[in-house]
Motif scaffolding. Structure first.
Motif, PDB file in Angstrom:
ATOM      1  N   TYR A 728     -38.403  36.313 -50.565  1.00 51.08           N
ATOM      2  CA  TYR A 728     -39.481  35.633 -49.685  1.00 51.08           C
ATOM      3  C   TYR A 728     -39.337  35.680 -48.128  1.00 51.08           C
ATOM      4  CZ  TYR A 728     -39.582  33.470 -54.330  1.00 51.08           C
ATOM      5  OH  TYR A 728     -39.580  33.425 -55.818  1.00 51.08           O
ATOM      6  N   TYR A 730     -40.587  37.422 -46.034  1.00 50.87           N
ATOM      7  CA  TYR A 730     -41.626  37.574 -45.184  1.00 50.87           C
ATOM      8  C   TYR A 730     -42.938  36.454 -45.142  1.00 50.87           C
ATOM      9  CZ  TYR A 730     -43.560  39.558 -49.525  1.00 50.87           C
ATOM     10  OH  TYR A 730     -43.868  39.897 -51.005  1.00 50.87           O
ATOM     11  N   TYR A 731     -42.151  35.445 -46.188  1.00 50.57           N
ATOM     12  CA  TYR A 731     -43.088  34.017 -45.933  1.00 50.57           C
ATOM     13  C   TYR A 731     -42.397  33.087 -44.811  1.00 50.57           C
ATOM     14  CZ  TYR A 731     -45.277  35.360 -50.465  1.00 50.57           C
ATOM     15  OH  TYR A 731     -45.812  36.025 -51.560  1.00 50.57           O
ATOM     16  N   SER A 732     -43.498  32.405 -44.303  1.00 48.42           N
ATOM     17  CA  SER A 732     -43.032  31.350 -43.403  1.00 48.42           C
ATOM     18  C   SER A 732     -43.044  30.057 -44.210  1.00 48.42           C
ATOM     19  CB  SER A 732     -44.067  31.207 -42.214  1.00 48.42           C
ATOM     20  OG  SER A 732     -43.910  30.279 -41.593  1.00 48.42           O
ATOM     21  N   LEU A 733     -41.851  29.429 -44.630  1.00 45.36           N
ATOM     22  CA  LEU A 733     -41.794  28.433 -45.535  1.00 45.36           C
ATOM     23  C   LEU A 733     -41.401  27.132 -44.855  1.00 45.36           C
ATOM     24  CD1 LEU A 733     -39.916  30.413 -48.341  1.00 45.36           C
ATOM     25  CD2 LEU A 733     -42.433  29.856 -48.301  1.00 45.36           C
ATOM     26  N   GLN A 755     -38.972  31.520 -39.703  1.00 47.53           N
ATOM     27  CA  GLN A 755     -40.280  32.007 -39.575  1.00 47.53           C
ATOM     28  C   GLN A 755     -40.281  33.367 -40.341  1.00 47.53           C
ATOM     29  OE1 GLN A 755     -42.672  30.788 -37.787  1.00 47.53           O
ATOM     30  NE2 GLN A 755     -42.075  29.223 -36.563  1.00 47.53           N
ATOM     31  N   ALA A 756     -41.518  33.837 -40.782  1.00 46.37           N
ATOM     32  CA  ALA A 756     -41.716  34.923 -41.762  1.00 46.37           C
ATOM     33  C   ALA A 756     -41.223  35.981 -40.728  1.00 46.37           C
ATOM     34  CB  ALA A 756     -42.847  35.198 -41.920  1.00 46.37           C
ATOM     35  N   TYR A 757     -40.455  37.077 -41.264  1.00 45.63           N
ATOM     36  CA  TYR A 757     -40.032  38.275 -40.723  1.00 45.63           C
ATOM     37  C   TYR A 757     -40.421  39.409 -41.626  1.00 45.63           C
ATOM     38  CZ  TYR A 757     -37.097  41.650 -38.308  1.00 45.63           C
ATOM     39  OH  TYR A 757     -37.029  42.622 -37.433  1.00 45.63           O
TER      40      TYR A 757
ATOM     41  N   THR B  16     -44.444  38.414 -55.434  1.00 44.22           N
ATOM     42  CA  THR B  16     -43.672  36.964 -55.760  1.00 44.22           C
ATOM     43  C   THR B  16     -44.135  36.001 -54.695  1.00 44.22           C
ATOM     44  OG1 THR B  16     -41.615  37.661 -54.729  1.00 44.22           O
ATOM     45  CG2 THR B  16     -41.900  38.335 -57.162  1.00 44.22           C
ATOM     46  N   PRO B  18     -43.240  32.177 -53.649  1.00 42.63           N
ATOM     47  CA  PRO B  18     -42.381  31.174 -53.815  1.00 42.63           C
ATOM     48  C   PRO B  18     -42.969  29.796 -54.364  1.00 42.63           C
ATOM     49  CG  PRO B  18     -42.749  31.830 -51.326  1.00 42.63           C
ATOM     50  CD  PRO B  18     -43.631  32.653 -52.141  1.00 42.63           C
ATOM     51  N   GLN B  21     -41.181  25.966 -52.842  1.00 48.06           N
ATOM     52  CA  GLN B  21     -41.281  25.736 -51.520  1.00 48.06           C
ATOM     53  C   GLN B  21     -42.825  25.818 -50.885  1.00 48.06           C
ATOM     54  OE1 GLN B  21     -37.893  28.447 -50.438  1.00 48.06           O
ATOM     55  NE2 GLN B  21     -37.616  27.306 -48.351  1.00 48.06           N
ATOM     56  N   TYR B  22     -43.145  25.032 -49.944  1.00 48.35           N
ATOM     57  CA  TYR B  22     -44.521  25.063 -49.652  1.00 48.35           C
ATOM     58  C   TYR B  22     -44.468  26.465 -48.484  1.00 48.35           C
ATOM     59  CZ  TYR B  22     -45.126  20.648 -51.299  1.00 48.35           C
ATOM     60  OH  TYR B  22     -45.229  19.528 -52.099  1.00 48.35           O
ATOM     61  N   GLN B  23     -45.598  27.077 -48.469  1.00 48.75           N
ATOM     62  CA  GLN B  23     -45.790  28.141 -47.257  1.00 48.75           C
ATOM     63  C   GLN B  23     -46.526  27.357 -46.136  1.00 48.75           C
ATOM     64  OE1 GLN B  23     -47.593  31.844 -48.663  1.00 48.75           O
ATOM     65  NE2 GLN B  23     -47.167  31.148 -50.900  1.00 48.75           N
ATOM     66  N   SER B  24     -46.243  27.593 -44.834  1.00 53.56           N
ATOM     67  CA  SER B  24     -46.401  27.111 -43.579  1.00 53.56           C
ATOM     68  C   SER B  24     -47.987  26.958 -43.473  1.00 53.56           C
ATOM     69  CB  SER B  24     -45.994  27.295 -42.592  1.00 53.56           C
ATOM     70  OG  SER B  24     -45.985  28.817 -42.288  1.00 53.56           O
ATOM     71  N   TYR B 138     -39.801  36.882 -33.312  1.00 58.68           N
ATOM     72  CA  TYR B 138     -38.386  37.293 -33.156  1.00 58.68           C
ATOM     73  C   TYR B 138     -38.375  37.987 -31.979  1.00 58.68           C
ATOM     74  CZ  TYR B 138     -37.364  34.985 -37.498  1.00 58.68           C
ATOM     75  OH  TYR B 138     -37.320  33.996 -38.579  1.00 58.68           O
TER      76      TYR B 138
END
Lengths: 1137, 533
Positions: A728, A730-733, A755-757, B16, B18, B21-24, B138
C-alpha cells in the motif's frame, strides 16, 4: 509447579485440536484412498464360503454373491468336472483362490475387484519354483555383498553375502531384479536358468537422475544452471531437527549459520552471499508451494533439496527468486507393499562452553580498582564489609540445565501402480538448555498420487503442523546477568539488600515472563495433470496455506525490586493469521524428435494472493500469577487491536530448451511478474535468462581421454527482481492514533502518516555463472568449479525523509544503490567401494567477495547505527557492504611520560595553530576525544598524521561475512556400519565484540567474563598487546575507557572449522529381524558441534560471527549474550516393518 | 481450470486495497473528520510539552553553545504539527459542514493558530526555517529552502494569528484545552515583542488583561505544584491563570505527561528507594538565586534521604548533586520549585512519609530537587502520569506587560504589573508560612520588594531590568522553557551566562540561534547552518 498444570491443559487443548484435525484427515484419507481400496479389500475382506458338490463356476457365483468380487475367465479353460465341497469360515479371497485353483495350471490376478483367472500356457516352464544361485560382481570383477536380489513384483528376495553370491527360490518364469546403491538396477528373465551371474554397472551419475527445477523437472544432462542438489538419503541419515542444519557443509555456495542455541529456529541461510539490503533470505518452495519455512518439514521426510543459485535456474521464480531458491521435494508413496517405518531418537544437550563470569567479590574488587584508576577518593566497595560477598554465588547456572530432547516419527507408505500414498507423523520435543524454554511440534503429512487414467494424474499433499514454543524468563535473565551486575544473583535467594548497598540504578535481574507461541499451519496442495499427447502435459497446482499463530505473553509481578521491575501481573495475547492462495497453471513439453533433437518447454500462469490479519488483546491486574489467563485481568486495563493487509502477485513464465544430440543444451526462460505492491505503471517486470550447457563427454574426441568419464561446461546469464516493499505504499492513508486531550478526555485525531509515493519500482539483479563439471575414474572422482557474479541494482531501501516533511512515519521505500557479489565454488568428491567397505568423501570450498558499487548517499559514507550503537560499520562505494570502519587501536598508553611526549599543538579548521584566550597554545593528544588520555587508555593511530584523531582516521577493517566457506563431508559404510561426518568452516570474517548493557555500559561485553576482566591494563607495562584498557568508573560510566568509539581493539577474526555433526549407525541383518517381523533396523548415535577449531575469543565464532542477537541485520556485532549453542548427542533407531 | 484462471484475472486481482486503514481521499468528507484533523494538529504538543521540553529551562547548554542534545526530537514534533495543520487547512475548506460555517471557521482558526504557534517556536530557536504552508510531494520537499530572514516567519505568524483570532473563542466559552482568543492575543504580543514592536505588543497584552478572562491564582503553590496534602492532581489544571495548557491523561501511552517516574519521589514505601529524584534543574535555580555569591561549594556526590517515620530507617538515593549553601535569599517560590536541605515536604502519595533533608548525616551534602510537577496522586506512581503542562499563564501576560512598560519608559507601570506577580508570592499568598522544620515557622524577608540581585548588577543592566529578569526566572523556573524563550527574545544570553559565572571561553558570542540539526542539512543542500557553528 503451578504453571505445569496449566501447561498440561494447553497440551490437552492441542491434542483435542489434533484429534479434530485427524478426523478431518481421516475423511480426506477415505476420499483419496478409496481408489486403492481394492487392494486392501482383497486383503481384508473376510467371508464364509459354504458349497456342496459345486463346480468351479458355482463356487465363483457363490463368492460373487457374498462379496463384491467378480470373476473373469474362459469356461473352456476351466476344469468343469471337478466338484468342490467347502465349508470355510472367516477366510479371505486369496486363501480361497489358492485352495480351489491348481497353481501349476492356473493363475489369477486382481483388476480392481475383478479376479481374472487364466490358464498357464503349458508351453513355457511350469510354474514350479526352482532354485537360482549366482554371483554379483562389479565391472572390475570384485564381489559385491549386500546387493538386493528380488523376484519382480514380489517381496521374495535376498541379499548377496560377503562373496557376492546368493541363492533364492524363484518361480521358473519370473524376473529377478538386482539393485544396489550407486549401481544401475538390472532385471534378468529367469527363464528356467538356475545360475545367474551378474556384473553390476556403476550408475553413470546424472544421466538418469531427475532434478527438480521449479515448475518441472529436468534430467541432469539437461541442467544448464547452477543447482546444488542434496538427496534425501543424505538428510535421512543425519538426525537433525531442521533441514538447515543438514545443509551446512553439504551444499556449496550456501552459507548456513545457526542463529543461536535457542530451540525451534531456522538457521540463517544465504545463497551466494548478501546481495541486497534488508532481507536477503532465499525463497523456500515446498512441493511447489513457495514461501515456506525449512522447519515446517521434518528432515527425513525430504526426498530431495535443490538449491537454485544462479539467475538461469531461479528466473523461473522471478520476483521471488532474487536471493536464490531452495526447492524441497517431500517423500511420496510408491508402488509396492505397504511399509511402516518408525524413527525415533533421544538427544542429550549440554551447554558446551558456558561463559566464565566474575564472582561478586572480584567484581567489587574491580569496581574499586576502576574508581582508583579514575583518581576518585571514594572506594565504597573496598571495605571489609564486602568480605561476605565471597559467599555469594552470582553465576547463572540456575538458569541452564542439561536436557534431553526426543523425536518420534511414524510413516506408512505404499500403494500399487495406480495409487500410492504416504502418511507420516512426527513429534518433536525440543528442550532448550535454558530452563522453561522448549519447542514442541507435531507434523502430520499425508500425500497421495493417483494415475486415474493413462492421461490423467492427481496428486495431493496435506500438511498439518502444530507447534508450541515457550521462551521463559531464563534467557532474559541470563542476558541481564551478563549485561548488568555480576554480583547480583539471578534469583531472589541472594540477599536483596546487596542491591541497595552496592549501587542503585541497575535494572532488576529477575525478569519474569513466559512467552508462549502456539502455531498451527496447514497446507492443502492439489495438483492435477493431463497428458495431452506424449511429452505434452497440462497441469494445475492449487494450494491453500494457512498459518495461525497465537502468542501469549504473561509477565509475572515481581515481589522484589518493584520500582522498575514488573509490578503487575499482565497477560497479552496476539492472534495472527496469515493465508495464501496459490494457483499455477502449467503446460510442460518434453519431447525427443528423431535421434538427436529434444525439446522442452514450459508455460506457467501463476497467481498468488496473500493475506494477513491479527487481533491482539492485553490486560493487567491479574490478582495471582498462578493462572496466566487474559480474562482474569481487570476490564479497565483491557486494550485490544487488530489489522489486516494483503498483497497479490501474478507471474507468467515461459521456458524453452533445446538439446542437440545430448551434447548441446540451450535454454531460455522469461518470467513476467506483477506485484500489487507497485503502482499500475511500475507493476510489471520481465526477468529473462539464457543458459547453455555442453556435455563434452558426448563428443567423439573425448574417447581419447578415457579417464574422463563425464564432462560438462555450463554458462548462464539472467535477471531477477524483488518487490520487497511495504504493501500500500502508493496509497495515502489516514492514521487515527494522533488524538488530543480536551477537558481531560481523550479524542481521536486523524492525519496522513505517509503520503502516497508512486516512484518505487522493481529491484533488479543480474547474474552470470560459468561452470565445469568433471567425472573421472569411472565416476568415482567428481570435480566441479563455478564462477559467479551477481550485480544488484535499484535496491529497494528505506530512505529517511527530512524531518521538516513533518511525517509521523518519515521513511519511504525508494530505489538506489548497487552491490556486486562474486565468487568461486569448488567441489571435489571421491567415492569408492572396496569389498565390504564403501565410502565417499567430499569437500567444497566457496569464495565470496562483496563490493558496494554505488550507494544512494554517494557524497559520503553512511555510518550504520545499530542497537547499542556501536557505530562500527560503514557502507561506501568500493568497500564491502557493511564493512567494519573504525579507528586503529595500536596499544595502550603506559605512562604519563609517554602521553606527554605525544602531545601536539592543535590546529584549527583553517590550518593555523590554536591558542587559548590567554595566548597559550592549545595542546592535544592523539586520542579520539581530543582530551588528554590517561595511562591505561587505548592508543589510537593517527592515520593521516595531522595530530588529531577524528573521523578522518577511520579505516576499513574487514567484513562481517566469510570470504571463504569450507564444507567437508565423509560417509563410510562397512558391513552394516555407517559413519558420516560433516564439517563446516568459515574464514575471513570478523566480529566486533560489544555488549549493549543499555545506557550503562560499564560492563563492556564480558566485563563479567573473566577473560576480559583479567586481561585489563593495571599499570605501566602490564599489557600492551592485548588491548584491554584500564578500568574506569566515573564520567563515561564505563569500566573501560576508550570503549566509546569503535576501534579495532575489540574486533576479532572469527575463522573457525567446526565438526557440525558426526553419526555412527549400524543396520541389523535381515535374517535376524525376520524372526521378529521387521525388515530392517538401524541404530545410530550422533554428536553435534563436537569440535570447534578457532582462535576467536568470544563465546562462539559461528554466532559471534555475527548472526547473533536478534537478527541478521545485526550480524557482525557479538553482544556476548547469545543463547549458547548446546553440544548434543543423539541415540536413535530407525525400524522398518 | 479455466474457472480458476478467470477467478484470478489480472487487473482487479492485482489491486489490493487497504482494509484496516482509511484512504485519505475518502476520509476527509465529514465534520467529524475535520475535527479529527484538527485534533491531530494539537497532538504534537503532547510529545514535546512534557519533561523533554521542560529541560529547555536548562540554559546551561544554551549559554555556552546553544545546543540541546535532544533538540531534534522537539524539532520533529513542530514539523509534524505544521504538516498536520497543512493537511487540515487543505481538506477542511472542501468539506461540506451543512451550513455550520461557525464550526468550520472555528476549526480552521485553531489549525491556523497552531501552525503559527509551531512556526513561532521553530523560528524562536532556529531563526529562518523553511516556510511550508501546503502539503508537498517528496520531490518538492527536497528543493525547499530556508526563509530569507526570520521576519518572513514572524510576519507569517502575525498574519495567520490575526486571521484566526476573530474566529477563536474566549476562555469562558471554550472547551478546556482548545486554543482561545487569549492564546492568539498572547502569541501576537510575543511575536511583536520579538520584533521589538512595543506598541503593538502592548495593545494585544492589554486586550488580554482587559478581557477579564484571566486572573492570578491566589496561591503560587497551586500554579504547577500543590501545596496541600490533598490527593488532588488537578490543582493547576485549566485554572483562571492558565492561558495555554497541554492536556495529559494518566495511564495512556502517548497521552500521559511522559514523566513516568521522573522527579517522582517514589511511593515512599520504604522498600522503594530507587527513586529517580531529578536534580536536573537545580543548577539553574541555584544560579538564579545565587548570582554573585562567591561561595558555591560543590561535592562530588550527595544524597538526599527519605525517612520512614515508623522505623526511622533512612532510605537513600544517590545522585550527583551540586551543593547549595543555605544562606541565600529565600524566595517563597523556591520550596515549590525545588526542595533543599532543611525542607520537610510531605510525601505526595503516602502521608506516612515525608522528605526530610534535615538530617545531620546529609547536612554536608544538601541538595536541590525539582519539585514543580511532582506527582500528587498515589495512582501516579509507577504509571504513566497525567499532569497537564503549562505553556503560558496569566503571569506571563503581566510580566510581559511590565516589560513593555519598561521598554516604553513607564517604570512605575512596570513595577505595578511586576508586583502583581511578585506580591502573590511574597505578600498576598495566604499560606506562605513554609514549614522549614516541623513546628518551625519561616519568616520571609520583610524587605522583599527591595532585594538587589548583585550578579546581574555587575552585568551592566539597570535595576529595573534585573528585577524583571529575576521575577521571570523565579516565577517560571522549570516551566516549559519560558526562560529560554525570554533569553532568545532578550538576546542577552551572553550576559546571563557571564553573570552565571561561565568561563568566557565557553561562551560563543556569535551565535544567535540554536544549531540547525545537522542531519537536516545533510539531506538538503539548500539549507545553511546558523551563524557561529
Amino acid at each position: 509447579m503451578k504453571k505445569n498444570r496449566f501447561f498440561l491443559s494447553h497440551q490437552w487443548l492441542g491434542i483435542k485440536k489434533l484429534l479434530l484435525i485427524m478426523k478431518l484427515t481421516t475423511f480426506f484419507l477415505f476420499l483419496s484412498v478409496v481408489a486403492i481400496s481394492a487392494d486392501l479389500y482383497s486383503q481384508n475382506t473376510r467371508f464364509d464360503l459354504n458349497v456342496r458338490n459345486a463346480t468351479i463356476v458355482q463356487v465363483f457365483d457363490e463368492i460373487e454373491r457374498v462379496t463384491d468380487f467378480g470373476f473373469l475367465f474362459k469356461t473352456d479353460q476351466l476344469d468343469m468336472d471337478r466338484l468342490y465341497t467347502l465349508n470355510i469360515k472367516d477366510v479371505n479371497i486369496e486363501k480361497i483362490m489358492d485352495e480351489i485353483l491348481d497353481k501349476s495350471q492356473y493363475s489369477y490376478k486382481f483388476i480392481d475387484r475383478t479376479i481374472v483367472v487364466t490358464k498357464i500356457d503349458s508351453n513355457i516352464y511350469q510354474g514350479q519354483n526352482i532354485k537360482v544361485s549366482g554371483k554379483v560382481t562389479d565391472s572390475a570383477g570384485g564381489a559385491i555383498p549386500g546387493v538386493s536380489v528380488v523376484v519382480k513384483g514380489t517381496t521374495n528376495g535376498t541379499i548377496t553375502n560377503a562373496d557376492g553370491s546368493y541363492l533364492l527360490n524363484v518361480p521358473a518364469n519370473g524376473i529377478l531384479v538386482f539393485s544396489f546403491v550407486g549401481m544401475k538396477t538390472q532385471e534378468v528373465q529367469i527363464a528356467g536358468k538356475t545360475t545367474i551371474d551378474i556384473v553390476m554397472e556403476e550408475e553413470t551419475v546424472g544421466i538418469g537422475e531427475v532434478i527438480a527445477v521449479g515448475y518441472g523437472t529436468l534430467r541432469r544432462s539437461e541442467i544448464t544452471g547452477s543447482i546444488s542438489s542434496v538427496k534425501g538419503e543424505v538428510l535421512g541419515k543425519i538426525p537433525v531437527t531442521n533441514i538447515s542444519s543438514a545443509l551446512a557443509g553439504t551444499a556449496k555456495g550456501v552459507m548456513v549459520f545457526d542463529v543461536d542455541g535457542d530451540v525451534g529456529q531456522d538457521a540463517i541461510i544465504k545463497i551466494r552471499g548478501e546481495s541486497t539490503i534488508g532481507d536477503s533470505n532465499p525463497l523456500i518452495v515446498i512441493d511447489g508451494v513457495p514461501g515456506g519455512n525449512l522447519k515446517d518439514v521434518p528432515p527425513d521426510e525430504v526426498a530431495s533439496v535443490e538449491i537454485l543459485k544462479d539467475a538461469a535456474a531461479a528466473t523461473i521464480y522471478g520476483s521471488r527468486g532474487a536471493n536464490g531458491v531452495i526447492l524441497i521435494t517431500t517423500k511420496r508413496g510408491f508402488d509396492g507393499k505397504i511399509q511402516v517405518t518408525y524413527d525415533g531418537y533421544v538427544k542429550f544437550n549440554t551447554v558446551a562452553n558456558p561463559l566464565e563470569i566474575l564472582d561478586p567479590y572480584s567484581t567489587c574488587f574491580l569496581l574499586n580498582e576502576a574508581q582508583i584508576m579514575d583518581g576518585a577518593a571514594i572506594t565504597p566497595y573496598n571495605t571489609p564489609d564486602y568480605e561476605w560477598l565471597k559467599s555469594i554465588r552470582s553465576d547463572y547456572t540456575d538458569l541452564i540445565r542439561d536436557t534431553y530432547t526426543y523425536r518420534h516419527k511414524l510413516s506408512i507408505a505404499g500403494g500399487n501402480k495406480q495409487h500410492q500414498f504416504r502418511l507420516s507423523a512426527t513429534y518433536d520435543d525440543d528442550q532448550g538448555t535454558f530452563v522453561n524454554n522448549f519447542y514442541k511440534s507435531g507434523t502430520f503429512i499425508f500425500s497421495s498420487d493417483h494415475q486415474l487414467s493413462k492421461r490423467l494424474k492427481l496428486s495431493n499433499t496435506f500438511t498439518y503442523r502444530q507447534a508450541h514454543r515457550r521462551n521463559g524468563y531464563a534467557y532474559n535473565t541470563y542476558k541481564a546477568v551478563l549485561a548488568y551486575a555480576p554480583y547480583l544473583t539471578a534469583f531472589t535467594n541472594g540477599n536483596p539488600n546487596l542491591y541497595t548497598e552496592l549501587e542503585d540504578g541497575w535494572s532488576t535481574l529477575a525478569y519474569s515472563s513466559d512467552n508462549d507461541i502456539y502455531q498451527d499451519n496447514y497446507v492443502f496442495n492439489i495438483e492435477g495433470s493431463y497428458t495431452i499427447m506424449e511429452g505434452l502435459v497440462l497441469s494445475d497446482r492449487f494450494a491453500y496455506k494457512q498459518n495461525n499463530s497465537n502468542q501469549e505473553v504473561f509477565n509475572y509481578k515481581q515481589e522484589v525490586f518493584t520500582s522498575t521491575g514488573q509490578n503487575d501481573n499482565t497477560a497479552s495475547l496476539n492472534y495472527a493469521k496469515g493465508s495464501s492462495l496459490l494457483n499455477d497453471v502449467m503446460l510442460n513439453l518434453n519431447r525427443t524428435f528423431g535421434e538427436k533433437h529434444s525439446v522442452l518447454g514450459t508455460i506457467v500462469f501463476s497467481t498468488e494472493k496473500t493475506k494477513g490479519s491479527y487481533v491482539s488483546a492485553y490486560r493487567s491486574g491479574l490478582p495471582f500469577s498462578s493462572v496466566p489467563s487474559l480474562n482474569l485481568g481487570t476490564t479497565e486495563s483491557a486494550t485490544n487491536d487488530g489489522g489486516f493487509s494483503d498483497d497479490t502477485r501474478v507471474g507468467l513464465v515461459g521456458r524453452l530448451g533445446y538439446t542437440y544430440n545430448k551434447k548441446y543444451v540451450v535454454q531460455a526462460s522469461v518470467r513476467r511478474d506483477a506485484s500489487s505492491r507497485f503502482t499500475p505503471e511500475k507493476r510489471w517486470a520481465t526477468f529473462p535468462s539464457v543458459s547453455f550447457a555442453w556435455n563434452i563427454d558426448q563428443e567423439p574426441f573425448m574417447e581419447k581421454i578415457p579417464f574422463i568419464t563425464g564432462a560438462k561446461l555450463r554458462a548462464s546469464w539472467g535477471r531477477l527482481g524483488r518487490d520487497k516493499l511495504d504493501a500500500y505504499q502508493y496509497y495515502s492513508l489516514v492514521n487515527l492514533t494522533s488524538g488530543y486531550i480536551f477537558n481531560n478526555s481523550q479524542t481521536t485525531g486523524a492525519n496522513i502518516a505517509k503520503q502516497a509515493y508512486e516512484g518505487t519500482g522493481w529491484e533488479g539483479n543480474e547474474s552470470i555463472d560459468l561452470g565445469i563439471e568433471l567425472y573421472s575414474l569411472t565416476n568415482r572422482l567428481y570435480f566441479s568449479v563455478d564462477y559467479w557474479r551477481k550485480n544488484t541494482v535499484d535496491m529497494i531501501f528505506d530512505e529517511t525523509l527530512p524531518l521538516y516533511a513533518g511525517l509521523r512515519n518519515n521513511t519511504i521505500s525508494v530505489n538506489g544503490g548497487e552491490i556486486l557479489n562474486k565468487g568461486f565454488e569448488f567441489e571435489l568428491s571421491w567415492k569408492e567401494k572396496k569389498g565390504d567397505l564403501s565410502y565417499s568423501v567430499g569437500a567444497n570450498l566457496s569464495t565470496y567477495k562483496n563490493e558496494v558499487l554505488s550507494w544512494p548517499f554517494d557524497e559520503g559514507i553512511e555510518r550504520i547505527y545499530r542497537l547499542g550503537n556501536p557505530r562500527c560499520f560503514a557502507i561506501e562505494k568500493g568497500h564491502p557492504y557493511y564493512a567494519f570502519y573504525m579507528v586503529d587501536a595500536i596499544g595502550i598508553w603506559q605512562s604519563d611520560a609517554e602521553i606527554d611526549a605525544a602531545r601536539y599543538h592543535q590546529k584549527g579548521a583553517n590550518g593555523n595553530f590554536l591558542y587559548g584566550s590567554t595566548g597559550t597554545p592549545t595542546w592535544g593528544w592523539p586520542n579520539y576525544s581530543r582530551g588528554r588520555p590517561v595511562p591505561g587508555n587505548i592508543k589510537f593511530k593517527d592515520q593521516n598524521n595531522d595530530g588529531i584523531i577524528d573521523d578522518n582516521d577511520y579505516v576499513y577493517k574487514g567484513q562481517r561475512y566469510p570470504s571463504v566457506i569450507v564444507g567437508l563431508n565423509a560417509n563410510f559404510e562397512y558391513k552394516g556400519f555407517d559413519l558420516s561426518v560433516i564439517c563446516q568452516g568459515n574464514f575471513g570474517q570478523s566480529a566486533y565484540i560489544y555488549a549493549t548493557a543499555g545506557a550503562d555500559s560499564r560492563l563492556k561485553g564480558g566485563a563479567t567474563d573473566e577473560y576480559w576482566a583479567y586481561a585489563r591494563w593495571t599499570g605501566d607495562g602490564s599489557t600492551n598487546d592485548v588491548m584491554e584498557p584500564r578500568l574506569s568508573y566515573a564520567g563515561s560510566n564505563q569500566w573501560y575507557s576508550g570503549q566509546n568509539n569503535p576501534n579495532d581493539a575489540h574486533l576479532h577474526k572469527t575463522d573457525y572449522l567446526r565438526v557440525k555433526t558426526a553419526t555412527l549407525g549400524y543396520t541389523f541383518k535381515q535374517s535376524f529381524l525376520k524372526k521378529i517381523g521387521m525388515n530392517s533396523v538401524r541404530i545410530y548415535t550422533s554428536g553435534f558441534n563436537l569440535f570447534t577449531f578457532t582462535k576467536y575469543p568470544g563465546a562462539d565464532p559461528e554466532l559471534g560471527g555475527g548472526y547473533s542477537y536478534d537478527s541478521y541485520s545485526n550480524a557482525g556485532v557479538d553482544r556476548i549474550m547469545t543463547y549458547p549453542v548446546p553440544k548434543s548427542y543423539i541415540l536413535g533407531a530407525q525400524i522398518n516393518f | 481450470m479455466g474457472a480458476l484462471i478467470s477467478l484470478f484475472s489480472c487487473d482487479n486481482f492485482l489491486e489490493t486495497v487497504p482494509r484496516s486503514q482509511y484512504q485519505s481521499d475518502s476520509f476527509y468528507q465529514t465534520k467529524d473528520a475535520a475535527a479529527m484533523a484538527v485534533n491531530s494538529v494539537y497532538n504534537p504538543m503532547l510529545n514535546f510539552f512534557n519533561y523533554e521540553w521542560e529541560q529547555r529551562t536548562l540554559l546551561l547548554e544554551a549559554n555556552s553553545g546553544l545546543f540541546v542534545a535532544d533538540f531534534e526530537a522537539v524539532y520533529t514534533q513542530f514539523w509534524i504539527g505544521i504538516s498536520d495543520a497543512n493537511i487540515a487547512l487543505e481538506k477542511i475548506p472542501d468539506i461540506d459542514f451543512k451550513g455550520d460555517e461557525t464550526t468550520k471557521n472555528y476549526l480552521i482558526a485553531q489549525a491556523r493558530f497552531l501552525r503559527a504557534f509551531y512556526y513561532h517556536m521553530l523560528s524562536m530557536m532556529l531563526g529562518p526555517v523553511p516556510l511550508i504552508t501546503e502539503t508537498l510531494s517528496y520531490d518538492e520537499l527536497a528543493s525547499v529552502s530556508r526563509a530569507e530572514n526570520v521576519d518572513v516567519i514572524r510576519n507569517f505568524v502575525i498574519d495567520e494569528v490575526l486571521a484566526a483570532e476573530p474566529n477563536l473563542l474566549p476562555r469562558s466559552k471554550s472547551i478546556n484545552g482548545r486554543v482561545t482568543t487569549g492564546c492568539a492575543d498572547y502569541l501576537l504580543a510575543t511575536v511583536y515583542m520579538f520584533q521589538k514592536n512595543w506598541p503593538e505588543a502592548e495593545k494585544w497584552l492589554k486586550k488580554i488583561i482587559d478581557s477579564k478572562e484571566y486572573s492570578l491564582l491566589s496561591n503560587f503553590g497551586n500554579v504547577c505544584s500543590y501545596d496541600t496534602h490533598l490527593d488532588v492532581c488537578n490543582a493547576w489544571e485549566y485554572t483562571s491563570e492558565s492561558l495555554f495548557e497541554v492536556g495529559h491523561i494518566e495511564g495512556v501511552s502517548g497521552y500521559s505527561d511522559g514523566y513516568t517516574d521522573r522527579y517522582t519521589p517514589a511511593n515512599c514505601s520504604g522498600d522503594d528507594y530507587r527513586t529517580n529524584l531529578s536534580p536536573m534543574s537545580s543548577n539553574f535555580y541555584e544560579k538564579v538565586l545565587l548570582i554573585g555569591q562567591e561561595t558555591i561549594s560543590k561535592t562530588v556526590s550527595q544524597d538526599s534521604t527519605w525517612i520512614n517515620k515508623s522505623t526511622g530507617k533512612y532510605v537513600t538515593t544517590k545522585k550527583g548533586q551540586t551543593a547549595l549553601i543555605p544562606n541565600y535569599i529565600e524566595d517563597p517560590r523556591r520550596p515549590y520549585t525545588c526542595v533543599k536541605w532543611g525542607d520537610m515536604v510531605p510525601c505526595a502519595v503516602n502521608s506516612n512519609y515525608y522528605v526530610d533533608v534535615t538530617s545531620t548525616f546529609y547536612k554536608e551534602s544538601t541538595t536541590l530537587l525539582k519539585r514543580k510537577y511532582w506527582p500528587t496522586s498515589s495512582k501516579a506512581y509507577g504509571r504513566l502520569r497525567g499532569m497537564n503542562f503549562i505553556i503560558w499563564r496569566y503571569a506571563n501576560v503581566l510580566l510581559d506587560y511590565a516589560e513593555v512598560q519598561y521598554r516604553l519608559g513607564n517604570i512605575d507601570k512596570e513595577y505595578e504589573y511586576m508586583n502583581m506577580v511578585r506580591s502573590r508570592a511574597w505578600k498576598d499568598y495566604p499560606e506562605w508560612k513554609w514549614k522549614r522544620k516541623p513546628n518551625e515557622v519561616f519568616e520571609p524577608n520583610a524587605n522583599w520588594n527591595k532585594i538587589v540581585y548583585p550578579a546581574l548588577a555587575q552585568s551592566g543592566y539597570g535595576k529595573e531590568f534585573i528585577d524583571l529578569i529575576h521575577e521571570y526566572f523565579l516565577e517560571f523556573a522549570h516551566e516549559g522553557g519560558i526562560t529560554m524563550q525570554l533569553m532568545m527574545r532578550w538576546q542577552n544570553r551572553v550576559d546571563i551566562a557571564k553573570a552565571f559565572g561561565y568561563a568566557e571561553s565557553s561562551i560563543y558570542e556569535d551565535r544567535t540561534w540554536f544549531e540547525y540539526p545537522t542531519d537536516e542539512l545533510a539531506k538538503n543542500p539548500n539549507f545553511t547552518q546558523n551563524p557561529g557553528f
